[in-house]
Design an enzyme around this catalytic site. Structure first.
Site: not given
Length: 403
Positions: A39, A207, A360, A384
């Site tokens: 990043r 998840k 991510g 996200g």
């Protein structure tokens, strides 16, 4: 993208002007060592362009999730050090966010200087739900750059957040999309309009609930939806299989059954898994069929047959979006699945496919596993934010740049 860009700002002239840049420096740390500088490296084109044009650059960024107060373990000191090395100039780090030290340093800046404010999330107003509180922090940030200042939004990983340094400050200053944000939006637009087919999406991570929105949005549009990682076990349970002590979201089993009924022709699940007797790097491990996970064992990776099958469908794709590792790649014993899938995507890139790694953990996996960035068309900096864009959600930090 229908918003003013850095190119527009540079055409207006920034020499001697204060420019507030929102970057995304939420990098992984091991103590004070940055383990993946991706990043930071992605922020350099925008920062160098402003420095070269003589701007007084003031950067805001966050690291981790401090609870609205200073916390030494979330200090941006390691970032300031690495950024100094990459830019080839001293990057000052303010001792506070918008306090006396930040003000004094901002006033002392000369053309081409760079000041990094301390972790913006040390100030509780940054993430406040109260608009007046966020606006008060935004006004304090504006004070640092002065009346003729400008705002450049270059932290794509936070544009889905309505936060003071992302959203509210853009309402107070002339605002522009930095090179990183503009590039990310261009890439994601290619995944939603005029997509070259076959179109494959690879989803992993822990998840199902985190990926439901993007599954619902993309499943009707793709030719192949590959599912690995911890989320695969809820799908396997939905098929009636025992998953031992694997990660399982019982409240999502019915949802997964419904998804399999509607999109079973495009969803590909693991056919074998690598199971372990405990969650640890030194766990005993063995490969079993996906419908034969023993009681007391947990799946921590997809197996070699799954990799082979996934690679076969990905090999023919012309467009691939990948978000989420296929296993616990941080443990060497359970990294083969993620590496195999990543290599299959890199192979598709070499054959002319347009491939996007969705930020991510996936981006971290690419670098941890020693795969070159050049093996992919684009490695996103915003996990996200990428998912929410592809879901069709309005991203506040992008929307505000249009006004």
């Amino acid at each position: 993208m229908g918003v003013p860009t850095l190119k527009d700002l540079l055409a207006e002239g920034v020499s001697g002007r204060g420019v507030l840049v929102r970057s995304d420096f939420n990098v992984p740390l091991d103590g004070s060592t940055i383990t993946d500088p991706g990043r930071i490296l992605a922020s350099l084109p925008t920062l160098n362009a402003l420095i070269d044009a003589g701007a007084k650059v003031i950067i805001t960024a966050h690291l981790g999730r401090p609870k609205g107060e200073p916390d030494p373990k979330f200090s941006l000191a390691p970032v300031a050090e690495r950024l100094s090395a990459e830019l080839g100039r001293n990057v000052q780090l303010a001792g506070d966010v918008v306090g006396t030290d930040a003000l004094a340093r901002a006033e002392g800046l000369t053309d081409g200087d760079v000041l990094l404010l301390e972790n913006i999330r040390f100030d509780p107003r940054e993430t406040s739900k109260d608009e007046a509180e966020r606006e008060s922090l935004a006004k304090a940030l504006v004070e640092l750059v002065g009346d003729d200042g400008a705002f450049v939004s270059d932290g794509f990983g936070v544009v889905h957040r309505k936060q003071a340094s992302v959203y509210d400050v853009a309402k107070l200053l002339p605002h522009y999309a930095g090179q990183l944000v503009a590039a990310e939006v261009d890439v994601l637009a290619k995944l939603t309009h005029d997509v070259s087919r076959p179109y494959a999406v690879v989803l992993g991570g822990s998840k199902v609930s985190d990926k439901l929105g993007v599954i619902e949005a993309l499943a009707p549009k793709v030719d192949t939806l590959v599912i690995g990682g911890g989320m695969a076990f809820t799908f396997l349970a939905a098929q009636g299989h025992s998953v031992g002590t694997s990660l399982l979201q019982e409240d999502q089993i019915e949802v997964c059954k419904d998804l399999l009924e509607r999109f079973g022709d495009v969803i590909h699940l693991p056919v074998d898994v690598v199971v372990a007797d405990k969650f640890a790097a030194d766990a005993d491990a063995k490969t079993v069929n996906a419908d034969e996970i023993p009681d007391g064992w947990m799946g921590l990776d997809i197996g070699p047959e799954s990799v082979k099958r996934f690679a076969a469908v990905l090999g023919g794709a012309q467009t691939i979006f990948w978000n989420g590792p296929s296993g616990v790649f941080e443990f060497e014993k359970f990294a083969a699945g993620t590496k195999g899938v990543a290599e299959a995507i890199a192979g598709a890139t070499a054959n002319g496919a347009f491939t996007v790694v969705g930020g991510g953990d996936s981006a971290a996996a690419v670098r941890t596993l020693g795969l070159p960035d050049s093996g992919f068309s684009h490695i996103s900096t915003g996990g996200g934010a990428s998912l929410e864009y592809l879901e069709g959600k309005e991203l506040p930090g992008l929307k505000v740049l249009e006004n």
